[in-house]
Design a protein around this motif. Sequence first.
Motif, PDB file in Angstrom:
ATOM      1  N   THR A  51       1.119  25.669 -12.146  1.00  0.00           N
ATOM      2  CA  THR A  51       0.985  24.645 -10.765  1.00  0.00           C
ATOM      3  C   THR A  51       0.306  23.571 -10.872  1.00  0.00           C
ATOM      4  OG1 THR A  51      -0.709  26.281  -9.764  1.00  0.00           O
ATOM      5  CG2 THR A  51       1.585  27.081  -9.504  1.00  0.00           C
ATOM      6  N   LEU A  52       0.794  22.534 -10.339  1.00  0.00           N
ATOM      7  CA  LEU A  52       0.005  21.437 -10.498  1.00  0.00           C
ATOM      8  C   LEU A  52       0.209  20.939  -8.773  1.00  0.00           C
ATOM      9  CD1 LEU A  52       1.101  19.447 -13.682  1.00  0.00           C
ATOM     10  CD2 LEU A  52      -1.087  20.569 -13.096  1.00  0.00           C
ATOM     11  N   HIS A  56       5.454  23.469  -8.815  1.00  0.00           N
ATOM     12  CA  HIS A  56       5.444  24.633  -9.942  1.00  0.00           C
ATOM     13  C   HIS A  56       6.347  24.351 -10.906  1.00  0.00           C
ATOM     14  CE1 HIS A  56       3.464  27.147  -6.862  1.00  0.00           C
ATOM     15  NE2 HIS A  56       4.213  26.605  -5.988  1.00  0.00           N
ATOM     16  N   ILE A  57       5.703  24.556 -12.114  1.00  0.00           N
ATOM     17  CA  ILE A  57       6.397  24.300 -13.600  1.00  0.00           C
ATOM     18  C   ILE A  57       6.506  25.838 -14.253  1.00  0.00           C
ATOM     19  CG2 ILE A  57       6.287  23.191 -15.796  1.00  0.00           C
ATOM     20  CD1 ILE A  57       4.383  21.247 -14.224  1.00  0.00           C
ATOM     21  N   ARG A  58       7.843  26.022 -14.466  1.00  0.00           N
ATOM     22  CA  ARG A  58       8.237  27.237 -15.068  1.00  0.00           C
ATOM     23  C   ARG A  58       8.560  26.880 -16.511  1.00  0.00           C
ATOM     24  NH1 ARG A  58       8.767  32.594 -13.516  1.00  0.00           N
ATOM     25  NH2 ARG A  58      10.108  33.688 -14.831  1.00  0.00           N
ATOM     26  N   MET A  59       7.913  27.744 -17.536  1.00  0.00           N
ATOM     27  CA  MET A  59       8.117  27.470 -18.802  1.00  0.00           C
ATOM     28  C   MET A  59       9.050  28.309 -19.363  1.00  0.00           C
ATOM     29  SD  MET A  59       6.356  25.095 -19.929  1.00  0.00           S
ATOM     30  CE  MET A  59       4.660  24.515 -19.559  1.00  0.00           C
TER      31      MET A  59
END
Length: 161
Positions: A51-52, A56-59
Amino acid sequence: MSVDTRPQQISPVGRARRSFREWRWQRPFWGGLWTLLAGFPIMYIPYQTMTLGDLHIRMATTAGAGSLIIGVLLVVLGLTLWFQQQSRIFAGVAAILLALVSLVVSNFGAFLVGFLLALIGGALGVSWAPGRPAAAAAGPRPEPATAVSLDKERDGGDRAE
């Protein structure tokens, strides 16, 4: 009686440390440790959500199950290097191959961290060889070779001219 001839008292910590050292010297310990540690970033990072701020960044990748399988296999191969020294070459080669496969399957080998750990651990596992006992290493040594003199006076022979 001098200080050196008295038997030394060994504490329980010293005994445990000595027994761990002997256990570690009888197997490819560092190769197994690096291979074992390589499995964790390969298993974890593809399922990580960063999370930035509100973003939300999902890899997660499409081959998330593949990364999980590769990570678990690397952990098992690391344990195999520790507890089954006879299969160290198989486990080392398998760890190297799984490291190469993780480049494609698992986010560039979990951002090259897991890839490099598995590659180095597998190489250490393949290159490890059991040592010889100290008694066998201190066996008879061959005598050094001596130089042969071709001088006429030392050899006592006549030279044909």
